[in-house]
Each structure stands twice: as C-alpha cells, then as structure tokens.
Motif scaffolding. Structure first.
Motif, PDB file in Angstrom:
ATOM      1  N   LEU A  26      -2.588  16.137   0.702  1.00 38.09           N
ATOM      2  CA  LEU A  26      -1.581  14.817   0.616  1.00 38.09           C
ATOM      3  C   LEU A  26      -1.689  14.372   1.671  1.00 38.09           C
ATOM      4  O   LEU A  26      -1.704  12.916   1.895  1.00 38.09           O
ATOM      5  N   ILE A  27      -2.008  14.535   3.205  1.00 37.85           N
ATOM      6  CA  ILE A  27      -2.796  13.981   4.447  1.00 37.85           C
ATOM      7  C   ILE A  27      -4.823  13.896   3.858  1.00 37.85           C
ATOM      8  O   ILE A  27      -4.253  11.886   4.336  1.00 37.85           O
ATOM      9  N   ASP A  28      -5.398  14.088   3.495  1.00 38.81           N
ATOM     10  CA  ASP A  28      -6.140  13.216   2.493  1.00 38.81           C
ATOM     11  C   ASP A  28      -5.956  12.493   2.020  1.00 38.81           C
ATOM     12  O   ASP A  28      -6.491  11.345   1.551  1.00 38.81           O
ATOM     13  N   TRP A  29      -5.629  12.611   0.724  1.00 37.43           N
ATOM     14  CA  TRP A  29      -5.041  11.626  -0.211  1.00 37.43           C
ATOM     15  C   TRP A  29      -4.619  10.198   0.690  1.00 37.43           C
ATOM     16  O   TRP A  29      -4.948   9.563   0.187  1.00 37.43           O
ATOM     17  N   GLN A  30      -3.484   9.947   1.554  1.00 39.04           N
ATOM     18  CA  GLN A  30      -2.841   8.848   2.360  1.00 39.04           C
ATOM     19  C   GLN A  30      -4.356   8.451   3.182  1.00 39.04           C
ATOM     20  O   GLN A  30      -3.636   7.471   2.460  1.00 39.04           O
ATOM     21  N   ILE A  31      -5.113   9.225   3.053  1.00 42.78           N
ATOM     22  CA  ILE A  31      -5.969   8.778   4.411  1.00 42.78           C
ATOM     23  C   ILE A  31      -6.546   8.251   3.476  1.00 42.78           C
ATOM     24  O   ILE A  31      -7.258   6.297   3.900  1.00 42.78           O
ATOM     25  N   ASP A  32      -7.523   8.932   2.334  1.00 47.30           N
ATOM     26  CA  ASP A  32      -8.457   8.063   1.302  1.00 47.30           C
ATOM     27  C   ASP A  32      -7.437   6.818   0.360  1.00 47.30           C
ATOM     28  O   ASP A  32      -8.515   5.671   0.366  1.00 47.30           O
ATOM     29  N   ASN A  33      -6.082   6.488   0.801  1.00 45.07           N
ATOM     30  CA  ASN A  33      -5.982   5.949  -0.380  1.00 45.07           C
ATOM     31  C   ASN A  33      -5.087   3.916   1.019  1.00 45.07           C
ATOM     32  O   ASN A  33      -4.226   3.260   0.118  1.00 45.07           O
ATOM     33  N   GLY A  34      -5.386   4.594   2.317  1.00 45.84           N
ATOM     34  CA  GLY A  34      -5.157   2.972   3.330  1.00 45.84           C
ATOM     35  C   GLY A  34      -4.188   3.496   3.732  1.00 45.84           C
ATOM     36  O   GLY A  34      -4.154   2.525   4.628  1.00 45.84           O
ATOM     37  N   ALA A 208       5.237   4.999   1.094  1.00 44.47           N
ATOM     38  CA  ALA A 208       4.484   5.536   1.185  1.00 44.47           C
ATOM     39  C   ALA A 208       3.394   6.767   0.610  1.00 44.47           C
ATOM     40  O   ALA A 208       2.136   6.978  -0.035  1.00 44.47           O
ATOM     41  N   ASN A 209       4.458   7.495   0.656  1.00 45.11           N
ATOM     42  CA  ASN A 209       4.182   9.189   0.290  1.00 45.11           C
ATOM     43  C   ASN A 209       3.861   8.535  -0.895  1.00 45.11           C
ATOM     44  O   ASN A 209       2.819   9.687  -1.255  1.00 45.11           O
ATOM     45  N   VAL A 210       4.133   8.035  -2.082  1.00 45.95           N
ATOM     46  CA  VAL A 210       4.070   8.377  -3.577  1.00 45.95           C
ATOM     47  C   VAL A 210       2.617   6.931  -3.419  1.00 45.95           C
ATOM     48  O   VAL A 210       2.602   7.139  -5.458  1.00 45.95           O
ATOM     49  N   ALA A 211       3.272   5.961  -3.257  1.00 41.87           N
ATOM     50  CA  ALA A 211       2.142   4.680  -3.428  1.00 41.87           C
ATOM     51  C   ALA A 211       1.559   4.516  -2.316  1.00 41.87           C
ATOM     52  O   ALA A 211       1.837   3.346  -1.601  1.00 41.87           O
ATOM     53  N   PRO A 212       0.586   4.957  -1.925  1.00 42.44           N
ATOM     54  CA  PRO A 212      -0.308   5.188  -0.493  1.00 42.44           C
ATOM     55  C   PRO A 212      -1.114   3.589  -0.725  1.00 42.44           C
ATOM     56  O   PRO A 212      -1.485   3.114   0.077  1.00 42.44           O
ATOM     57  N   ALA A 213      -1.610   3.748  -1.847  1.00 43.01           N
ATOM     58  CA  ALA A 213      -2.758   2.528  -2.263  1.00 43.01           C
ATOM     59  C   ALA A 213      -2.211   1.441  -2.511  1.00 43.01           C
ATOM     60  O   ALA A 213      -2.153   0.597  -1.816  1.00 43.01           O
ATOM     61  N   LEU A 214      -1.066   1.311  -3.007  1.00 45.10           N
ATOM     62  CA  LEU A 214       0.007  -0.118  -3.226  1.00 45.10           C
ATOM     63  C   LEU A 214      -0.186  -0.287  -2.163  1.00 45.10           C
ATOM     64  O   LEU A 214       0.757  -1.894  -1.371  1.00 45.10           O
ATOM     65  N   CYS A 215       1.436   0.419  -0.884  1.00 41.70           N
ATOM     66  CA  CYS A 215       1.693  -0.242   0.386  1.00 41.70           C
ATOM     67  C   CYS A 215       0.335  -0.876   1.459  1.00 41.70           C
ATOM     68  O   CYS A 215       1.047  -1.629   1.796  1.00 41.70           O
ATOM     69  N   ALA A 216      -0.040   0.106   0.932  1.00 41.50           N
ATOM     70  CA  ALA A 216      -1.405  -0.357   1.943  1.00 41.50           C
ATOM     71  C   ALA A 216      -1.841  -1.573   1.512  1.00 41.50           C
ATOM     72  O   ALA A 216      -1.891  -3.025   2.210  1.00 41.50           O
ATOM     73  N   GLU A 217      -2.291  -1.685  -0.050  1.00 37.11           N
ATOM     74  CA  GLU A 217      -2.892  -3.455  -0.341  1.00 37.11           C
ATOM     75  C   GLU A 217      -1.534  -4.259   0.097  1.00 37.11           C
ATOM     76  O   GLU A 217      -1.846  -5.474   0.207  1.00 37.11           O
ATOM     77  N   PHE A 218      -0.132  -3.822   0.398  1.00 37.09           N
ATOM     78  CA  PHE A 218       1.018  -5.014   0.321  1.00 37.09           C
ATOM     79  C   PHE A 218       0.862  -5.455   1.171  1.00 37.09           C
ATOM     80  O   PHE A 218       1.489  -6.636   2.106  1.00 37.09           O
ATOM     81  N   HIS A 219       0.298  -4.291   2.691  1.00 43.82           N
ATOM     82  CA  HIS A 219       0.472  -4.524   4.009  1.00 43.82           C
ATOM     83  C   HIS A 219      -0.817  -5.671   4.530  1.00 43.82           C
ATOM     84  O   HIS A 219      -0.489  -6.443   5.459  1.00 43.82           O
ATOM     85  N   GLU A 220      -1.908  -6.049   3.477  1.00 44.42           N
ATOM     86  CA  GLU A 220      -2.532  -6.752   3.576  1.00 44.42           C
ATOM     87  C   GLU A 220      -2.867  -7.853   3.146  1.00 44.42           C
ATOM     88  O   GLU A 220      -3.168  -8.685   4.133  1.00 44.42           O
ATOM     89  N   ALA A 221      -1.744  -7.941   2.273  1.00 44.15           N
ATOM     90  CA  ALA A 221      -1.544  -9.032   1.428  1.00 44.15           C
ATOM     91  C   ALA A 221      -0.206 -10.240   2.878  1.00 44.15           C
ATOM     92  O   ALA A 221      -0.951 -11.143   3.373  1.00 44.15           O
ATOM     93  N   ILE A 222      -0.128  -9.579   3.057  1.00 50.96           N
ATOM     94  CA  ILE A 222       1.248 -10.069   4.277  1.00 50.96           C
ATOM     95  C   ILE A 222       0.137  -9.894   5.566  1.00 50.96           C
ATOM     96  O   ILE A 222      -0.043 -11.107   5.957  1.00 50.96           O
ATOM     97  N   ALA A 223      -0.362  -9.051   5.974  1.00 51.70           N
ATOM     98  CA  ALA A 223      -1.388  -9.399   7.869  1.00 51.70           C
ATOM     99  C   ALA A 223      -1.959 -10.747   7.307  1.00 51.70           C
ATOM    100  O   ALA A 223      -2.578 -11.796   8.075  1.00 51.70           O
ATOM    101  N   ALA A 224      -2.667 -10.965   5.913  1.00 45.11           N
ATOM    102  CA  ALA A 224      -3.502 -12.682   5.512  1.00 45.11           C
ATOM    103  C   ALA A 224      -2.738 -13.277   5.264  1.00 45.11           C
ATOM    104  O   ALA A 224      -3.809 -14.241   4.301  1.00 45.11           O
TER     105      ALA A 224
END
Length: 293
Positions: A26-34, A208-224
């Motif tokens: 789970l930890i590796d998957w989370q990190i790999d997905n942002g 973010a447990n179940v949608a780490p990539a989507l949540c990371a992308e969401f934050h990136e959109a906010i930050a940009a």
C-alpha cells in the motif's frame, strides 16, 4: 512544511493481525501514484484499537518502506498526555517527520488544559507537531485563540494543523493570527477545494487511500490555479468522499481497497464492523463513477 495529497493510511489486517506485506505494498502504491506524504496510525489507521507495540510497529514499517521518498507523519495522539509523549519519542527515533497530535478525547479538557497538554509535548520532544482538530470525534474543539497562542509560543515545534472542524473561516482566522506561511491542511476531503482557496496547503485525506493518483492530480490543479480542471476533478471525486463515510470509518475505505487490490482485505477491528450492504453499494457506485473499477 507539508502540502499536497497526504493519505491517512489504513492499517491492513489479516486474521486479526497487522498484515505487514499488504501495508508495504500500500505504501509503495501510494508513493508511486503521487502522494506527497503519508500518515500512519491516524484515525483511519484504527490507532485506537492498536496496542502500543502494534502502534509503534506500524509507524516503523511505514518509515522503513517509505525510505525517505516522502515524509511520514506519525499518529501520536492520545487522551493521556504521557502516552502521547511516548509515541512522539518513539516516532522521533524511528525517523518520522512530524507527529499528528489530536486533541485529547474523552477527557474533555478546557482550553487551558489543551494549552498545557500541547505545551508539555512541545517542551519534552523535539519532534515537530501537527495539531489535529476534529471536535466531532473528540468532543473538544481546539479554538482559534488556542491554536494561535500555541503556535506563537512554539513556532519551531508546532508546524501545521489538520483541521477537520468543518469551519472554513478558521483558515483565514489562523492566517490573520499566525501568518500566511503557517501550514494548514484540510481534514475533510469534501472541503479540500474551498479550504485550499482560503489558503490551505493540501489535505490529510481518507479518499486518497483508494484514489491516490486522482487526489494528487487534483492538488496539482489547485496549486497551478487551474480552477476549471480542479472543479472537474472535484466533481469526479465528490461521490467517493461521501461513500468513504457511508458507514463507520474505516470500514468503507477498507472495502473499497479490497475491490481494487487482491492483496487487501476489508478486515477491521471491533468495535468497527465490516461495511454494510448499503455502504458497499455506495462505495461500488462511487468507485465506478470515479473510473476506479
């Protein structure tokens, strides 16, 4: 100090014991997905059902597996001040970046008691503290004036707050009382977007447990400052935010993880029980809507 999508990790169980292999995956998957940092032994990690030995082992595994790729925030909260210090002392030695310290629950301390509690921790450990205000669970609210007083007193020790009060005006109150650089993290997934608009840096997230990539992308959109993209992603994630609490947490999120990973079970510890059929239906529909199934 922290920003972005920060999952409050579940603690995987199998046959009543911590499933170390699943937790490492789970930890590796989370990190790999942002995911930008990880929280171990928070509320979603069922810390209240772990023995101290288990609690410390979960933190140790998380730090070992993250291996410096992202910082680890260790859940160190307790309704017993000295036990909270025990968790902080261990977490500092293990290599945690900070300790997430919830307001003492059940005891219902006054604001003076809260100041004394967090002052004791700040003065007896050099592990940075992330305050955690979740009055719906603790029945104790860390009031704005208390947060401001603590951060002003210990600016090098109390470095952030996870605010799950649901009161968005607090973001501005903290900015005005402490300063614009103080790290504020949303503790409510569904309020992540307006919290960020008010000055928040990210979210300590269940979703973010179940949608780490989507949540990371969401934050990136906010930050940009890509507001249209952020709104689209928020709409996509919103049903999932509510589905994660369609039954007592973390039963729905563990069920959701078991749907996307065959190495995860939906096992929880009493007094939490597995997600109801109604909650499972809500989770399935939300995962499908978000494109996760």
């Amino acid at each position: 100090m922290f920003s972005g999508s920060i999952p409050a990790l579940v603690t995987p169980f199998r046959d009543g014991s911590i499933d170390e292999a699943a937790f490492r995956r789970l930890i590796d998957w989370q990190i790999d997905n942002g995911s930008s940092a990880l929280v171990a032994c928070g509320t979603t990690g069922e810390a209240s059902t772990l023995s101290n030995a288990e609690h410390h082992r979960v933190i140790e595994i998380c730090i070992e597996q993250a291996a410096g790729r992202v910082p680890v925030i260790a859940g160190c909260g307790s309704n017993d001040t000295r036990n909270a210090l025990l968790h902080m002392t261990f977490s500092k030695k293990a290599g945690a970046a900070a300790g997430l310290c919830v307001a003492p629950y059940y005891n219902r301390p006054s604001q003076a008691g809260l100041i004394a509690h967090f002052s004791f921790l700040a003065e007896n450990s050099d592990l940075p503290i992330v305050l955690y205000n979740v009055p719906a669970r603790t029945v104790t609210d860390i009031e704005d004036e208390t947060v401001v007083a603590l951060v002003r007193k210990y600016p090098d020790r109390i470095v952030a707050i996870k605010d799950a009060s649901g009161d968005l005006s607090r973001v501005a109150d903290h900015r005005m009382g402490i300063g614009r650089d103080f790290c504020q993290l949303s503790g409510n997934d569904e309020l992540w977007l307006p919290h960020a608009a008010a000055g928040g840096r990210g979210c300590i997230s269940v979703t973010a447990n179940v949608a780490p990539a989507l949540c990371a992308e969401f934050h990136e959109a906010i930050a940009a400052n890509e507001l249209q993209k952020a709104r689209q992603l928020n709409d996509r994630l919103f049903p999932l935010h509510y589905a994660m609490f369609s039954d007592a947490s973390p039963a729905p999120v563990k069920y959701a993880l078991s749907r996307v990973h065959d190495w995860m079970t939906d096992e929880v510890r009493l007094p939490i029980v597995k997600a109801s059929d109604k909650a499972r239906k809500a989770v399935d529909e939300a995962q499908a809507s978000a494109g996760l199934l």
